[in-house]
Design a protein around this motif. Structure first.
Motif, PDB file in Angstrom:
ATOM      1  N   ASP A 217       0.834  -1.209   0.000  1.00 37.70           N
ATOM      2  CA  ASP A 217       0.000   0.000   0.000  1.00 37.70           C
ATOM      3  C   ASP A 217       0.865   1.254   0.000  1.00 37.70           C
ATOM      4  O   ASP A 217       0.582   2.226  -0.725  1.00 37.70           O
ATOM      5  CB  ASP A 217      -0.932  -0.010   1.211  1.00 37.70           C
ATOM      6  CG  ASP A 217      -1.970  -1.122   1.115  1.00 37.70           C
ATOM      7  OD1 ASP A 217      -2.374  -1.437  -0.028  1.00 37.70           O
ATOM      8  OD2 ASP A 217      -2.347  -1.683   2.158  1.00 37.70           O
TER       9      ASP A 217
ATOM     10  N   LEU B 164       2.389   1.602  -3.495  1.00 34.60           N
ATOM     11  CA  LEU B 164       1.438   2.112  -4.480  1.00 34.60           C
ATOM     12  C   LEU B 164       1.146   3.591  -4.246  1.00 34.60           C
ATOM     13  O   LEU B 164       0.996   4.363  -5.207  1.00 34.60           O
ATOM     14  CB  LEU B 164       0.141   1.299  -4.417  1.00 34.60           C
ATOM     15  CG  LEU B 164       0.254  -0.171  -4.858  1.00 34.60           C
ATOM     16  CD1 LEU B 164      -1.076  -0.878  -4.653  1.00 34.60           C
ATOM     17  CD2 LEU B 164       0.689  -0.265  -6.313  1.00 34.60           C
ATOM     18  N   ASP B 165       1.067   4.001  -2.990  1.00 30.03           N
ATOM     19  CA  ASP B 165       0.817   5.409  -2.696  1.00 30.03           C
ATOM     20  C   ASP B 165       1.960   6.280  -3.202  1.00 30.03           C
ATOM     21  O   ASP B 165       1.738   7.352  -3.788  1.00 30.03           O
ATOM     22  CB  ASP B 165       0.628   5.584  -1.186  1.00 30.03           C
ATOM     23  CG  ASP B 165       0.269   7.019  -0.830  1.00 30.03           C
ATOM     24  OD1 ASP B 165      -0.780   7.511  -1.310  1.00 30.03           O
ATOM     25  OD2 ASP B 165       1.049   7.648  -0.092  1.00 30.03           O
TER      26      ASP B 165
ATOM     27  N   GLN C 225       4.047   5.528  -5.644  1.00 25.09           N
ATOM     28  CA  GLN C 225       4.060   5.514  -7.102  1.00 25.09           C
ATOM     29  C   GLN C 225       2.947   6.383  -7.672  1.00 25.09           C
ATOM     30  O   GLN C 225       3.143   7.092  -8.669  1.00 25.09           O
ATOM     31  CB  GLN C 225       3.911   4.070  -7.603  1.00 25.09           C
ATOM     32  CG  GLN C 225       5.078   3.161  -7.263  1.00 25.09           C
ATOM     33  CD  GLN C 225       6.358   3.613  -7.930  1.00 25.09           C
ATOM     34  OE1 GLN C 225       6.369   4.110  -9.056  1.00 25.09           O
ATOM     35  NE2 GLN C 225       7.475   3.463  -7.211  1.00 25.09           N
ATOM     36  N   ARG C 226       1.782   6.351  -7.051  1.00 24.22           N
ATOM     37  CA  ARG C 226       0.676   7.144  -7.584  1.00 24.22           C
ATOM     38  C   ARG C 226       0.909   8.639  -7.394  1.00 24.22           C
ATOM     39  O   ARG C 226       0.495   9.457  -8.213  1.00 24.22           O
ATOM     40  CB  ARG C 226      -0.621   6.720  -6.903  1.00 24.22           C
ATOM     41  CG  ARG C 226      -1.108   5.332  -7.348  1.00 24.22           C
ATOM     42  CD  ARG C 226      -2.147   4.767  -6.421  1.00 24.22           C
ATOM     43  NE  ARG C 226      -2.562   3.421  -6.830  1.00 24.22           N
ATOM     44  CZ  ARG C 226      -3.265   2.594  -6.062  1.00 24.22           C
ATOM     45  NH1 ARG C 226      -3.621   2.978  -4.825  1.00 24.22           N
ATOM     46  NH2 ARG C 226      -3.596   1.402  -6.505  1.00 24.22           N
TER      47      ARG C 226
ATOM     48  N   THR D 129      -1.717   2.198 -16.686  1.00 19.88           N
ATOM     49  CA  THR D 129      -3.034   1.724 -16.245  1.00 19.88           C
ATOM     50  C   THR D 129      -3.821   1.314 -17.480  1.00 19.88           C
ATOM     51  O   THR D 129      -3.936   2.090 -18.435  1.00 19.88           O
ATOM     52  CB  THR D 129      -3.790   2.813 -15.475  1.00 19.88           C
ATOM     53  OG1 THR D 129      -3.008   3.218 -14.337  1.00 19.88           O
ATOM     54  CG2 THR D 129      -5.135   2.300 -15.004  1.00 19.88           C
TER      55      THR D 129
ATOM     56  N   VAL E 268      -2.704  -9.048  -6.381  1.00 19.00           N
ATOM     57  CA  VAL E 268      -1.422  -8.357  -6.473  1.00 19.00           C
ATOM     58  C   VAL E 268      -0.366  -9.347  -6.968  1.00 19.00           C
ATOM     59  O   VAL E 268      -0.219 -10.445  -6.412  1.00 19.00           O
ATOM     60  CB  VAL E 268      -1.006  -7.764  -5.112  1.00 19.00           C
ATOM     61  CG1 VAL E 268       0.337  -7.044  -5.246  1.00 19.00           C
ATOM     62  CG2 VAL E 268      -2.079  -6.818  -4.594  1.00 19.00           C
TER      63      VAL E 268
ATOM     64  N   VAL F 289      -1.412  -4.741 -10.103  1.00 20.22           N
ATOM     65  CA  VAL F 289      -2.591  -4.809  -9.242  1.00 20.22           C
ATOM     66  C   VAL F 289      -3.821  -4.874 -10.144  1.00 20.22           C
ATOM     67  O   VAL F 289      -4.010  -4.008 -11.012  1.00 20.22           O
ATOM     68  CB  VAL F 289      -2.672  -3.592  -8.300  1.00 20.22           C
ATOM     69  CG1 VAL F 289      -3.901  -3.695  -7.410  1.00 20.22           C
ATOM     70  CG2 VAL F 289      -1.404  -3.478  -7.466  1.00 20.22           C
TER      71      VAL F 289
ATOM     72  N   GLU G  58      -3.123  -2.065 -13.010  1.00 19.41           N
ATOM     73  CA  GLU G  58      -2.110  -1.049 -12.731  1.00 19.41           C
ATOM     74  C   GLU G  58      -0.742  -1.728 -12.728  1.00 19.41           C
ATOM     75  O   GLU G  58      -0.525  -2.697 -11.990  1.00 19.41           O
ATOM     76  CB  GLU G  58      -2.365  -0.389 -11.378  1.00 19.41           C
ATOM     77  CG  GLU G  58      -3.647   0.412 -11.293  1.00 19.41           C
ATOM     78  CD  GLU G  58      -3.812   1.047  -9.934  1.00 19.41           C
ATOM     79  OE1 GLU G  58      -3.165   2.085  -9.671  1.00 19.41           O
ATOM     80  OE2 GLU G  58      -4.574   0.486  -9.115  1.00 19.41           O
TER      81      GLU G  58
ATOM     82  N   TYR H 184       3.436  -1.140 -12.389  1.00 17.98           N
ATOM     83  CA  TYR H 184       4.533  -0.265 -11.962  1.00 17.98           C
ATOM     84  C   TYR H 184       5.829  -1.062 -12.043  1.00 17.98           C
ATOM     85  O   TYR H 184       5.917  -2.187 -11.537  1.00 17.98           O
ATOM     86  CB  TYR H 184       4.320   0.234 -10.528  1.00 17.98           C
ATOM     87  CG  TYR H 184       3.022   0.982 -10.335  1.00 17.98           C
ATOM     88  CD1 TYR H 184       2.921   2.325 -10.681  1.00 17.98           C
ATOM     89  CD2 TYR H 184       1.905   0.339  -9.813  1.00 17.98           C
ATOM     90  CE1 TYR H 184       1.730   3.012 -10.510  1.00 17.98           C
ATOM     91  CE2 TYR H 184       0.713   1.014  -9.636  1.00 17.98           C
ATOM     92  CZ  TYR H 184       0.629   2.353  -9.992  1.00 17.98           C
ATOM     93  OH  TYR H 184      -0.559   3.029  -9.830  1.00 17.98           O
TER      94      TYR H 184
END
Length: 372
Positions: free
Chosen positions: A175, A178-179, A181-182, A197, A271, A300, A322, A324
């Motif tokens: 988590d 991902l935070d 990366q976003r 995406t 995941v 994901v 998604e 990455y």
């Protein structure tokens, strides 16, 4: 009235003359044949009277009796071998006696013969000793190779275990990852990164199967351009070692890849985490370039399902993928032509495009099978 004597016409006279000549020639040939026959008959020796059948049988039996049996042939050969060996010993003795006689009369030649004989004996002993040493060294090399192979296998197991532990650790903080990366937060710029995406008109279960099949094909399918060293694959984990050769205008490389991939299925998402350790080697001699790359890939999968359906089991709906990817580099490249790493970046860009194309092809094949 007086009659004239009988006259032959010219054609008839010619025919009679030819017939007469042929008859005379035949008579001459017959006389010659008879004379030759008489002469040949006088020169022939007197005929030998033929013996009776009993004498012929006795001669045949006597001939058979004179034939040697195989045992007699072997005995004769042994006797010949013995005679030849005795003759050879006699010749050796005579040659040695002659050499001694010559040596007494010629001390210089005797000294030369003695010197070279001793030298030949020493060389023979050296050869025996060298052969023993070579056998001992070969045994040591075999033992060292066996131990090196065992250590390499142990190191590979430890490296695979370490990579799988990194995968578990990455999933534990997924988590936060991902935070970051976003929001595109960068504590340090990576060597290469990729984010994407993608929405596909399939349910989550279909996309999960397709992504995992793509990972499996990438690591242990024989149609891929890799040399597989050792790969272990299960329903939710893949790990092993791969090799792939790359040829560039100025350098040829072999990429040694250690990979560990896990699939984590949750209630509302799936995941996929993959860790890779890549070391470029010179194709000639397989010498290291002095650098190591680490690739972290996270996918994901979430899905929006129609009302009243389970998001994890239905094949309908729209899934969101998604992706990455982050690549870091360690070490200083030993190859001067490496520059700022544009060769490696081009390899990753091509690899990312191939991965997406392979995934879409598998997804198309999955849809075709569902319609049948």
């Amino acid at each position: 009235m007086a009659t004239s004597p009988l006259q032959f016409s010219p054609p008839l006279a010619c025919e009679e003359d030819a017939t007469l000549k042929a008859m005379l020639s035949f008579i001459d040939d017959c006389e010659g044949f008879l004379a030759a026959r008489d002469q040949l008959g006088n020169e022939l020796p007197a005929s030998v009277p033929l013996g009776d059948s009993k004498s012929s049988k006795s001669s045949k039996s006597s001939t058979k009796g004179r034939r040697r049996t195989p045992a007699q042939e072997i005995q004769l050969l042994r006797q010949q071998e013995y005679d030849l060996s005795r003759k050879m010993e006699t010749l050796h003795f005579d040659a040695r006696a002659q050499a001694l006689h010559v040596g007494r009369n010629n001390p210089e030649r005797m000294a030369s013969l003695t010197f070279w004989g001793q030298a030949a004996s020493r060389q023979y002993l050296y050869r025996i000793k060298s052969e023993r040493e070579n056998r001992r060294l070969r045994e040591l090399v075999t033992l060292q190779n066996s131990r090196a192979k065992q250590l390499e296998q142990l190191w590979r197991r430890q490296l695979n275990t370490a990579l799988m532990a990194e995968v578990e650790s990455q999933y534990a903080g997924i988590d936060e990852f991902l935070d970051i990366q976003r929001r595109q937060q960068r504590y340090e710029p990576p060597f290469h990164e990729f984010a994407d995406t993608q929405n596909v008109p399939f349910g989550r279960s279909v996309v999960d199967r397709t992504i995992w099949e793509a990972f499996a094909l990438r690591t242990h399918h024989q149609s891929m351009p890799f040399t597989f060293d050792q790969v272990d694959a299960t329903n939710d984990a893949v790990r092993g070692c791969l090799h792939r050769d790359y040829r560039f205008p100025k350098i040829n490389l072999r990429l040694q890849i250690w990979v560990a991939t896990r699939k984590f299925r949750e209630a509302n998402r799936t995941v996929f985490v993959s860790q890779k350790r890549m070391e470029p080697l010179h194709l000639e001699g397989l010498a290291s370039l002095g650098i190591t790359f680490r690739e972290t890939e996270v996918r994901v999968v979430t899905s929006s399902q129609p009302p009243g359906t389970n998001s994890g089991e239905s094949d309908a709906g729209v899934a969101t993928i998604e992706t990455y990817m982050r690549v870091t580099r360690r070490g200083v490249p030993l190859w001067k032509g490496w520059g700022n790493g544009h060769v490696a970046r081009s390899v990753w860009e091509k690899s990312i495009a191939k991965r997406r194309a392979a995934f879409e092809d598998l997804l198309f094949e999955e849809a075709r099978q569902m319609q049948q």
